[in-house]
Design an enzyme around this catalytic site. Sequence first.
Site, mmCIF file in Angstrom:
data_model
loop_
_atom_site.group_PDB
_atom_site.id
_atom_site.type_symbol
_atom_site.label_atom_id
_atom_site.label_comp_id
_atom_site.label_asym_id
_atom_site.label_seq_id
_atom_site.Cartn_x
_atom_site.Cartn_y
_atom_site.Cartn_z
ATOM 1 N N LYS A 124 45.830 23.527 -28.271
ATOM 2 C CA LYS A 124 46.144 24.157 -29.568
ATOM 3 C C LYS A 124 47.229 23.384 -30.322
ATOM 4 O O LYS A 124 47.080 23.083 -31.494
ATOM 5 C CB LYS A 124 46.625 25.610 -29.375
ATOM 6 C CG LYS A 124 45.639 26.510 -28.663
ATOM 7 C CD LYS A 124 46.125 27.946 -28.623
ATOM 8 C CE LYS A 124 47.374 28.178 -27.796
ATOM 9 N NZ LYS A 124 47.221 27.934 -26.345
ATOM 10 N N ARG A 163 49.477 37.041 -28.757
ATOM 11 C CA ARG A 163 49.123 36.895 -27.339
ATOM 12 C C ARG A 163 48.867 38.232 -26.672
ATOM 13 O O ARG A 163 48.545 38.257 -25.483
ATOM 14 C CB ARG A 163 50.260 36.198 -26.616
ATOM 15 C CG ARG A 163 50.107 34.678 -26.496
ATOM 16 C CD ARG A 163 51.362 34.163 -25.830
ATOM 17 N NE ARG A 163 51.199 32.991 -25.053
ATOM 18 C CZ ARG A 163 51.533 31.764 -25.468
ATOM 19 N NH1 ARG A 163 51.938 31.565 -26.694
ATOM 20 N NH2 ARG A 163 51.434 30.743 -24.648
ATOM 21 N N ARG A 198 50.808 17.040 -18.640
ATOM 22 C CA ARG A 198 51.358 17.050 -20.005
ATOM 23 C C ARG A 198 52.824 16.597 -20.013
ATOM 24 O O ARG A 198 53.599 16.956 -19.139
ATOM 25 C CB ARG A 198 51.267 18.466 -20.579
ATOM 26 C CG ARG A 198 51.840 18.559 -21.980
ATOM 27 C CD ARG A 198 51.323 19.749 -22.715
ATOM 28 N NE ARG A 198 51.857 21.013 -22.228
ATOM 29 C CZ ARG A 198 51.515 22.197 -22.761
ATOM 30 N NH1 ARG A 198 50.634 22.258 -23.734
ATOM 31 N NH2 ARG A 198 52.028 23.297 -22.276
ATOM 32 N N ARG A 204 57.755 19.991 -19.286
ATOM 33 C CA ARG A 204 58.239 21.358 -19.491
ATOM 34 C C ARG A 204 58.359 22.073 -18.148
ATOM 35 O O ARG A 204 57.492 21.914 -17.288
ATOM 36 C CB ARG A 204 57.261 22.122 -20.395
ATOM 37 C CG ARG A 204 57.444 21.838 -21.859
ATOM 38 C CD ARG A 204 56.312 22.385 -22.704
ATOM 39 N NE ARG A 204 55.934 23.776 -22.410
ATOM 40 C CZ ARG A 204 55.032 24.461 -23.118
ATOM 41 N NH1 ARG A 204 54.444 23.914 -24.158
ATOM 42 N NH2 ARG A 204 54.722 25.701 -22.788
ATOM 43 N N ARG A 252 50.957 31.497 -15.747
ATOM 44 C CA ARG A 252 50.639 31.554 -17.176
ATOM 45 C C ARG A 252 49.154 31.832 -17.387
ATOM 46 O O ARG A 252 48.772 32.555 -18.310
ATOM 47 C CB ARG A 252 51.031 30.233 -17.857
ATOM 48 C CG ARG A 252 52.540 30.079 -17.966
ATOM 49 C CD ARG A 252 52.928 28.652 -18.277
ATOM 50 N NE ARG A 252 52.538 28.229 -19.597
ATOM 51 C CZ ARG A 252 52.371 26.953 -19.954
ATOM 52 N NH1 ARG A 252 52.541 25.990 -19.070
ATOM 53 N NH2 ARG A 252 52.031 26.657 -21.177
HETATM 54 P P1 AMP Z 1 53.418 27.981 -25.520
HETATM 55 O O1 AMP Z 1 54.178 26.782 -25.936
HETATM 56 O O2 AMP Z 1 52.611 28.596 -26.622
HETATM 57 O O3 AMP Z 1 52.615 27.761 -24.250
HETATM 58 O O4 AMP Z 1 54.539 29.092 -25.139
HETATM 59 C C1 AMP Z 1 55.470 28.874 -24.104
HETATM 60 C C2 AMP Z 1 56.051 30.194 -23.643
HETATM 61 O O5 AMP Z 1 56.728 30.837 -24.734
HETATM 62 C C3 AMP Z 1 55.037 31.230 -23.157
HETATM 63 O O6 AMP Z 1 54.668 31.033 -21.795
HETATM 64 C C4 AMP Z 1 55.824 32.519 -23.365
HETATM 65 O O7 AMP Z 1 56.814 32.690 -22.354
HETATM 66 C C5 AMP Z 1 56.546 32.245 -24.674
HETATM 67 N N1 AMP Z 1 55.724 32.677 -25.845
HETATM 68 C C6 AMP Z 1 55.215 31.880 -26.832
HETATM 69 N N2 AMP Z 1 54.510 32.608 -27.709
HETATM 70 C C7 AMP Z 1 54.568 33.878 -27.278
HETATM 71 C C8 AMP Z 1 54.018 35.104 -27.738
HETATM 72 N N3 AMP Z 1 53.236 35.167 -28.838
HETATM 73 N N4 AMP Z 1 54.285 36.233 -27.032
HETATM 74 C C9 AMP Z 1 55.062 36.212 -25.939
HETATM 75 N N5 AMP Z 1 55.599 35.097 -25.422
HETATM 76 C C10 AMP Z 1 55.365 33.934 -26.091
#
Ligand code: AMP
Length: 215
Positions: A13, A88, A127, A160, A171
Amino acid sequence: MNVVLFGPPGAGKGTQAKELTKKYGIPHISTGDILRANVRDATELGKEAKGYMDRGELVPDTVLIGLIRNRLNEADCVDGYLLDGYPRTIPQADALDGILREIGKPLEVVINIDVSDDNLVERLSGRRTCPNCGESYHIVFNPPEKQGICNVCGSQLYQRDDDREEVIRQRLTVYNQKTKPLIDYYGKAGILVNIDGSGNVDEVFQTVSGVMDKY
Ligand code: AMP
């Protein structure tokens, strides 16, 4: 153009959104990037979010809903937005609906990038991310020109914390339990488009662009 880019962690994404935002001139709103910037700057929000993120859990809905409300009210969203990583959960999607009604910018399409679980683990564990500009790479599928260095800004890339194998599994479990039901939610709303995300970055970009060109 009012778009959600949807899919499991590792579907690509963020990578796609960075190119799409250049092509279509709408802001890329990644809640993960916003949270990581807050963790890096040790803001109150960052301190609250860090533990959840490190464990591969979701940050509470109330926090995310406030964050996205503020972001969508910023001036650069006047011609649309490209959401990545939000919503989410069902409560986040319901809240989004209300916010978008308030600002008069209803969602037009939710593009679901579909990738198999095995493929996701391979992508996430390889990654590497830029701590400065957020650009992401893959050690095999999309390596930077100079090993370990960001092509865009020259910073040292890192892995990360939540891209380690045990956190990746968590996750994906959270995705399957809390986020995947949104496929049905937006399917019923008649705005979901599924695309095959198993190809390389360029192939998926062509497919996603083909969908976005219709809006
Ligand atoms: P991402 O970079 O989108 O994979 O997000 C990394 C982490 O940020 C996720 O594993 C969550 O802990 C937190 N996070 C990001 N977006 C959300 C969301 N919409 N709701 C809850 N936690 C989020």
